[in-house]
Design an enzyme around this catalytic site. Structure first.
Site, PDB file in Angstrom:
ATOM      1  CB  SER A  35      -0.887  -0.006   1.249  1.00  0.00           C
ATOM      2  OG  SER A  35      -1.710   1.133   1.282  1.00  0.00           O
ATOM      3  N   PRO A  36       0.406   2.339  -0.624  1.00  0.00           N
ATOM      4  CG  PRO A  36      -0.989   3.940  -1.578  1.00  0.00           C
ATOM      5  CD  PRO A  36      -0.831   2.467  -1.422  1.00  0.00           C
ATOM      6  CD  GLN A 113      -2.722   6.865  -2.826  1.00  0.00           C
ATOM      7  OE1 GLN A 113      -2.132   7.589  -2.022  1.00  0.00           O
ATOM      8  NE2 GLN A 113      -3.542   5.892  -2.454  1.00  0.00           N
ATOM      9  CG  HIS A 192      -5.521   8.931  -1.971  1.00  0.00           C
ATOM     10  ND1 HIS A 192      -6.641   8.386  -1.370  1.00  0.00           N
ATOM     11  CD2 HIS A 192      -4.569   9.004  -0.987  1.00  0.00           C
ATOM     12  CE1 HIS A 192      -6.379   8.150  -0.091  1.00  0.00           C
ATOM     13  NE2 HIS A 192      -5.134   8.505   0.170  1.00  0.00           N
ATOM     14  CG  HIS A 195      -7.206   7.251   3.653  1.00  0.00           C
ATOM     15  ND1 HIS A 195      -6.021   6.587   3.420  1.00  0.00           N
ATOM     16  CD2 HIS A 195      -8.076   6.307   4.092  1.00  0.00           C
ATOM     17  CE1 HIS A 195      -6.170   5.303   3.686  1.00  0.00           C
ATOM     18  NE2 HIS A 195      -7.411   5.114   4.106  1.00  0.00           N
ATOM     19  CE1 TYR A 197      -4.235  13.598   2.737  1.00  0.00           C
ATOM     20  CE2 TYR A 197      -4.827  11.289   2.485  1.00  0.00           C
ATOM     21  CZ  TYR A 197      -4.076  12.273   3.095  1.00  0.00           C
ATOM     22  OH  TYR A 197      -3.169  11.931   4.073  1.00  0.00           O
ATOM     23  NE  ARG A 245      -5.807   3.377  -0.614  1.00  0.00           N
ATOM     24  CZ  ARG A 245      -4.771   3.123   0.178  1.00  0.00           C
ATOM     25  NH1 ARG A 245      -4.315   4.042   1.006  1.00  0.00           N
ATOM     26  NH2 ARG A 245      -4.163   1.947   0.143  1.00  0.00           N
ATOM     27  N   GLY A 338       0.092  -2.069   4.425  1.00  0.00           N
ATOM     28  CA  GLY A 338       0.810  -0.820   4.599  1.00  0.00           C
ATOM     29  C   GLY A 338       1.798  -0.866   5.741  1.00  0.00           C
ATOM     30  NE  ARG A 339      -0.180   3.229  10.444  1.00  0.00           N
ATOM     31  CZ  ARG A 339      -1.099   3.821   9.679  1.00  0.00           C
ATOM     32  NH1 ARG A 339      -1.819   3.089   8.841  1.00  0.00           N
ATOM     33  NH2 ARG A 339      -1.293   5.126   9.726  1.00  0.00           N
TER      34      ARG A 339
END
Length: 372
Positions: A35-36, A113, A192, A195, A197, A245, A338-339
């Site tokens: 994931s970005p 992304q 994107h 989230h 944005y 996304r 991701g993390r």
């Protein structure tokens, strides 16, 4: 699109997640994708740095099928921070080309992304002062954010509402960024729209209080994000896939919800978007996603079945037991991590089934006494 809904009817299990997937002319070696994740380590002129080559190269060597490079701004005022990468100049494109070559030579598909931060822009790096909740003033190099409405995100600078002309210009910037991404060697481009944005801000009535054709009804709130999706799809060669996304839940009343996300997904399918990267939350400071394992897997699976579009959920699925359970009971087409990949660049190699000697680089075989 090459990988159409309905081609694979078997439930996805850990054997299937190791199988390649064809997206138009792009073959991805497995279904565990990076994931970005923002690194806030670009140069002062928005180029990718040596850190990015090391960081993304390690994850490609680590076995993921696709490496999605972090949110990359389509213009200088579309960044979150002064250290975000961009893709609006030739020098930036050249720096991305270095990274895509490293990713591809390690066997993964290079993806990117594209991002416009909207009201979540012009903030500090996470490790400075109060981090992402701390604005950067104009006299310190910051800028006035642009958003659907003059509603700030938390303690950040109050944004200015975009004019119609600026909305059209932003659509053009996304299209040019897609062209630049192609020139930089990316095989997949993601927009994107989640989230909290800019595109998500237009989708949610909690951030979008416009009274023109871009606000109010769902049809109006979809107008700008769909224009961006259409422009990016048109800007790229037909053999390269486009992802979006999307968010399925603002995690508070009156926001963008699952039913609206389904309508958005139907429109994106009609625009020949290839896959939805499914997530949630991020619109409001005080409405974080709940700490629930695999919370976006079920919504992704429902969208796949209800809409007929490929999906890859992200969020809280890094534990191998959670991943296996989530995958075995759904028909999602891939997963984004991701993390967990920040903690362990070789996580995909630990998750993928099979003989480790067939998976791990030969240079590491001396360490395979107990690799898992």
């Amino acid at each position: 699109m090459s990988a159409s809904f309905g081609e694979e009817e078997l439930l996805m299990d850990m054997e299937r997640i190791a199988q390649p997937i064809q997206l138009r002319k792009v073959e991805v070696r497995n279904r565990i994708w990076m994931s970005p994740m923002a690194q806030y380590s670009a140069t002062s002129d928005g180029c990718l740095s040596e850190w990015h080559s090391l960081h993304y190269g390690a994850r490609a060597v680590g076995g993921v099928g696709m490496v999605m490079v972090e949110s990359t701004a389509i213009g200088p005022d579309d960044r979150c921070t002064l250290r975000d990468p961009g893709i609006w100049t030739g020098a930036q494109v050249d720096s991305h080309r270095t990274v895509t070559d490293i990713i591809r030579r390690a066997g993964a598909v290079p993806a990117i992304q594209l991002q416009a931060a909207g009201r979540k822009s012009s903030h500090r790096l996470p490790w400075e002062r109060r981090g992402q909740n701390s604005p950067v003033a104009v006299e310190e190099g910051g800028w006035t954010p642009l958003a659907p409405s003059a509603i700030p995100f938390g303690n950040l600078t109050v944004p200015r509402a975009l004019t119609r002309a600026e909305i059209a210009m932003t659509v053009d910037r996304f299209a040019q960024a897609a062209v630049n991404a192609h020139e930089a060697g990316y095989d997949v481009v993601e927009v994107h729209a989640a989230h909290g944005y800019l595109l998500h801000q237009f989708l949610s009535p909690l951030a979008n209080q416009r009274v023109d054709e871009y606000g109010g009804s769902l049809q109006n709130r979809l107008r700008f994000p769909l224009a961006v999706a259409r422009a990016v799809r048109s800007a790229l060669p037909a053999d390269k896939p486009v992802f979006i996304r999307i968010s399925t839940n603002d995690w508070t009343g009156g926001g963008f919800d699952f039913a609206q996300a389904v309508e958005f997904a139907k429109c994106l399918r009609e625009l020949d978007i290839d896959l939805l990267d499914v997530t949630s939350g991020g619109l409001l400071v005080d409405a974080p996603p709940p700490p629930r394992p695999a919370l976006n897997v079920e919504p992704a699976d429902r969208i796949r079945q209800d809409v007929g579009i490929l999906v890859a959920p992200v969020g809280q699925i890094g534990d191998p037991n959670v991943l296996e359970e989530a995958i075995s009971r759904t028909k999602v087409d891939a997963v984004f991590l991701g993390r967990p990949l920040l903690r362990d660049p070789y996580l995909a190699l630990r998750f993928l089934p099979g003989d480790p000697h067939d998976l791990w680089p030969t240079q590491y075989h001396r360490a395979l006494i107990n690799p898992r």
